[in-house]
Design a protein around this motif. Structure first.
Motif, PDB file in Angstrom:
ATOM      1  N   PRO A   1       0.743  -1.327   0.124  1.00 27.10           N
ATOM      2  CA  PRO A   1      -0.094   0.051  -0.061  1.00 27.10           C
ATOM      3  C   PRO A   1       0.849   1.196   0.074  1.00 27.10           C
ATOM      4  O   PRO A   1       0.241   2.275  -0.097  1.00 27.10           O
ATOM      5  N   GLY A   2       2.020   1.190   0.194  1.00 30.68           N
ATOM      6  CA  GLY A   2       3.084   2.428   0.269  1.00 30.68           C
ATOM      7  C   GLY A   2       3.000   2.742   1.400  1.00 30.68           C
ATOM      8  O   GLY A   2       2.611   2.463   2.325  1.00 30.68           O
ATOM      9  N   PRO A   3       3.839   4.101   1.570  1.00 30.94           N
ATOM     10  CA  PRO A   3       4.110   4.587   2.998  1.00 30.94           C
ATOM     11  C   PRO A   3       2.807   5.115   3.382  1.00 30.94           C
ATOM     12  O   PRO A   3       1.870   5.587   2.759  1.00 30.94           O
ATOM     13  N   THR A   4       2.630   5.272   4.773  1.00 30.15           N
ATOM     14  CA  THR A   4       1.786   6.010   5.834  1.00 30.15           C
ATOM     15  C   THR A   4       1.917   7.476   5.243  1.00 30.15           C
ATOM     16  O   THR A   4       2.974   8.119   5.187  1.00 30.15           O
ATOM     17  N   PRO A   5       0.738   8.152   4.819  1.00 28.22           N
ATOM     18  CA  PRO A   5       0.647   9.593   4.571  1.00 28.22           C
ATOM     19  C   PRO A   5       1.047  10.556   5.704  1.00 28.22           C
ATOM     20  O   PRO A   5       0.997  10.095   6.808  1.00 28.22           O
ATOM     21  N   ALA A   6       1.817  11.527   5.380  1.00 29.09           N
ATOM     22  CA  ALA A   6       2.246  12.406   6.497  1.00 29.09           C
ATOM     23  C   ALA A   6       1.027  13.002   7.270  1.00 29.09           C
ATOM     24  O   ALA A   6      -0.140  13.326   6.786  1.00 29.09           O
ATOM     25  N   ARG A   7       1.322  13.169   8.573  1.00 32.99           N
ATOM     26  CA  ARG A   7       0.474  13.519   9.548  1.00 32.99           C
ATOM     27  C   ARG A   7       0.226  15.215   9.221  1.00 32.99           C
ATOM     28  O   ARG A   7       1.230  15.836   8.999  1.00 32.99           O
ATOM     29  N   PRO A   8      -1.005  15.395   9.511  1.00 33.32           N
ATOM     30  CA  PRO A   8      -1.210  16.941   9.382  1.00 33.32           C
ATOM     31  C   PRO A   8      -0.540  17.747  10.357  1.00 33.32           C
ATOM     32  O   PRO A   8      -0.414  17.084  11.382  1.00 33.32           O
ATOM     33  N   GLU A   9      -0.055  18.900  10.092  1.00 34.45           N
ATOM     34  CA  GLU A   9       0.672  19.703  11.340  1.00 34.45           C
ATOM     35  C   GLU A   9      -0.351  20.730  11.925  1.00 34.45           C
ATOM     36  O   GLU A   9      -1.393  20.937  11.099  1.00 34.45           O
ATOM     37  N   LEU A  10      -0.253  20.999  13.060  1.00 35.03           N
ATOM     38  CA  LEU A  10      -0.967  21.848  13.571  1.00 35.03           C
ATOM     39  C   LEU A  10      -0.818  23.381  13.054  1.00 35.03           C
ATOM     40  O   LEU A  10       0.193  23.680  12.692  1.00 35.03           O
ATOM     41  N   ARG A  11      -1.882  23.871  12.648  1.00 36.38           N
ATOM     42  CA  ARG A  11      -1.702  25.320  11.889  1.00 36.38           C
ATOM     43  C   ARG A  11      -2.455  26.337  12.451  1.00 36.38           C
ATOM     44  O   ARG A  11      -3.428  26.137  13.358  1.00 36.38           O
ATOM     45  N   PRO A  12      -2.026  27.703  12.463  1.00 40.24           N
ATOM     46  CA  PRO A  12      -2.733  28.807  13.082  1.00 40.24           C
ATOM     47  C   PRO A  12      -4.174  29.353  12.488  1.00 40.24           C
ATOM     48  O   PRO A  12      -4.124  30.398  11.796  1.00 40.24           O
ATOM     49  N   VAL A  13      -4.829  28.151  12.078  1.00 39.44           N
ATOM     50  CA  VAL A  13      -6.357  28.412  11.872  1.00 39.44           C
ATOM     51  C   VAL A  13      -7.322  28.107  12.877  1.00 39.44           C
ATOM     52  O   VAL A  13      -7.158  27.333  13.643  1.00 39.44           O
ATOM     53  N   PRO A  14      -8.385  28.758  12.504  1.00 40.56           N
ATOM     54  CA  PRO A  14      -9.485  28.558  13.872  1.00 40.56           C
ATOM     55  C   PRO A  14      -9.625  27.058  13.812  1.00 40.56           C
ATOM     56  O   PRO A  14     -10.193  26.326  12.799  1.00 40.56           O
ATOM     57  N   GLY A  15      -9.945  26.399  15.047  1.00 38.31           N
ATOM     58  CA  GLY A  15     -10.212  24.962  15.248  1.00 38.31           C
ATOM     59  C   GLY A  15     -10.601  24.988  16.850  1.00 38.31           C
ATOM     60  O   GLY A  15     -10.790  25.829  17.452  1.00 38.31           O
ATOM     61  N   GLN A  16     -10.785  23.696  17.193  1.00 36.58           N
ATOM     62  CA  GLN A  16     -11.217  23.496  18.535  1.00 36.58           C
ATOM     63  C   GLN A  16     -10.529  22.536  19.232  1.00 36.58           C
ATOM     64  O   GLN A  16     -10.005  21.439  18.577  1.00 36.58           O
ATOM     65  N   LEU A  17      -9.821  22.631  20.512  1.00 39.72           N
ATOM     66  CA  LEU A  17      -9.383  21.627  21.233  1.00 39.72           C
ATOM     67  C   LEU A  17     -10.381  20.428  21.549  1.00 39.72           C
ATOM     68  O   LEU A  17     -11.448  20.905  21.929  1.00 39.72           O
ATOM     69  N   ARG A  18     -10.061  19.260  21.255  1.00 44.90           N
ATOM     70  CA  ARG A  18     -10.991  18.101  21.532  1.00 44.90           C
ATOM     71  C   ARG A  18     -10.531  17.353  22.651  1.00 44.90           C
ATOM     72  O   ARG A  18     -11.319  16.673  23.131  1.00 44.90           O
ATOM     73  N   ILE A  19      -9.210  17.133  22.715  1.00 44.99           N
ATOM     74  CA  ILE A  19      -8.715  16.091  23.414  1.00 44.99           C
ATOM     75  C   ILE A  19      -7.416  16.521  24.190  1.00 44.99           C
ATOM     76  O   ILE A  19      -6.623  17.188  23.453  1.00 44.99           O
ATOM     77  N   LEU A  20      -7.214  16.329  25.323  1.00 42.97           N
ATOM     78  CA  LEU A  20      -5.922  16.576  26.072  1.00 42.97           C
ATOM     79  C   LEU A  20      -5.616  15.535  27.056  1.00 42.97           C
ATOM     80  O   LEU A  20      -6.371  15.147  27.940  1.00 42.97           O
ATOM     81  N   ARG A  21      -4.370  14.884  26.795  1.00 42.20           N
ATOM     82  CA  ARG A  21      -3.971  13.871  27.681  1.00 42.20           C
ATOM     83  C   ARG A  21      -2.760  14.344  28.479  1.00 42.20           C
ATOM     84  O   ARG A  21      -1.751  14.818  27.676  1.00 42.20           O
ATOM     85  N   TYR A  22      -2.584  14.303  29.677  1.00 39.07           N
ATOM     86  CA  TYR A  22      -1.422  14.673  30.413  1.00 39.07           C
ATOM     87  C   TYR A  22      -0.962  13.469  31.313  1.00 39.07           C
ATOM     88  O   TYR A  22      -1.714  12.894  31.965  1.00 39.07           O
ATOM     89  N   GLU A  23       0.522  13.317  31.309  1.00 36.65           N
ATOM     90  CA  GLU A  23       0.744  12.355  32.288  1.00 36.65           C
ATOM     91  C   GLU A  23       1.994  13.063  32.867  1.00 36.65           C
ATOM     92  O   GLU A  23       2.729  13.762  32.470  1.00 36.65           O
ATOM     93  N   ALA A  24       1.754  12.811  34.451  1.00 42.84           N
ATOM     94  CA  ALA A  24       2.932  13.607  35.275  1.00 42.84           C
ATOM     95  C   ALA A  24       4.174  12.893  35.024  1.00 42.84           C
ATOM     96  O   ALA A  24       3.887  11.671  34.660  1.00 42.84           O
ATOM     97  N   ALA A  25       5.339  13.286  35.646  1.00 37.29           N
ATOM     98  CA  ALA A  25       6.529  12.679  35.594  1.00 37.29           C
ATOM     99  C   ALA A  25       6.486  11.426  36.308  1.00 37.29           C
ATOM    100  O   ALA A  25       5.759  11.143  37.354  1.00 37.29           O
ATOM    101  N   ASN A  26       7.178  10.579  35.664  1.00 32.25           N
ATOM    102  CA  ASN A  26       7.221   8.886  36.133  1.00 32.25           C
ATOM    103  C   ASN A  26       8.393   8.515  36.624  1.00 32.25           C
ATOM    104  O   ASN A  26       9.464   8.206  35.564  1.00 32.25           O
TER     105      ASN A  26
END
Length: 172
Positions: free
Chosen positions: A68-93
């Motif tokens: 199937p060929g290589p995985t397409p490049a992931r889109p980069e975060l751009r300075p265009v209006p959007g919405q934060l949908r998910i935030l995951r935080y992990e403390a130091a381990n």
């Protein structure tokens, strides 16, 4: 977090439970042929995104299937209006084991819904990761507002709802 081709997976595997039972109901040699035909159907329905996901999971493609060929490049975060949908935080381990993605450091993963570029497709979830040490200030407004993220090498902000300072951008 990797991009998972949900459309390809759900399209390919639609009715899989029923189809697996039907293939398993055949006797010996016919059963093997029925399962091979079922797998071929899944690859035909799912297309290259499905085949790529199977290959990325470390599985061999069925004989005769094109790469199937290589995985397409992931889109980069751009300075265009959007919405934060998910935030995951992990403390130091301090008990991190070698080989973990960010041993011993805190990390944060954010997913923003943003319009596509070019504008003729569906909105996309675009990820941004940082490994610590960093400072994170977050309010509920970060999830409610549609804002354009401002991103530099040391800061990510979306107005008064989210400010992430410090840390190092990490690969997704």
């Amino acid at each position: 977090m990797d991009r998972v081709p949900l459309d390809a997976l759900t399209t390919a595997l639609r009715g899989a439970g029923r189809d697996i039972l039907a293939a398993g109901a055949h006797r010996s040699g016919r059963r093997d042929a029925a399962f091979r035909a079922l797998v071929d159907t899944w690859f035909d329905r799912g297309g290259p995104d499905f085949a790529r996901e199977i290959k990325n999971c470390g599985r061999a493609l069925p004989a005769g299937r094109p790469d199937p060929g290589p995985t397409p490049a992931r889109p980069e975060l751009r300075p265009v209006p959007g919405q934060l949908r998910i935030l995951r935080y992990e403390a130091a381990n301090r008990w991190a084991t070698p080989g973990e993605p960010f041993p011993g450091w805190p990390f944060v993963h954010l997913q923003f819904a943003q319009p596509p570029a070019p504008a003729d497709g569906p909105w996309q979830l675009v990820g941004h990761h940082r490994t610590g040490p960093f400072a994170l200030r977050l309010t509920q407004d970060a999830f409610r507002a549609e804002t354009a993220p401002e991103l530099s090498t040391t800061t990510l902000t979306t107005g008064p709802g989210l400010t992430l300072t410090g840390g190092t951008p990490a690969s997704h």
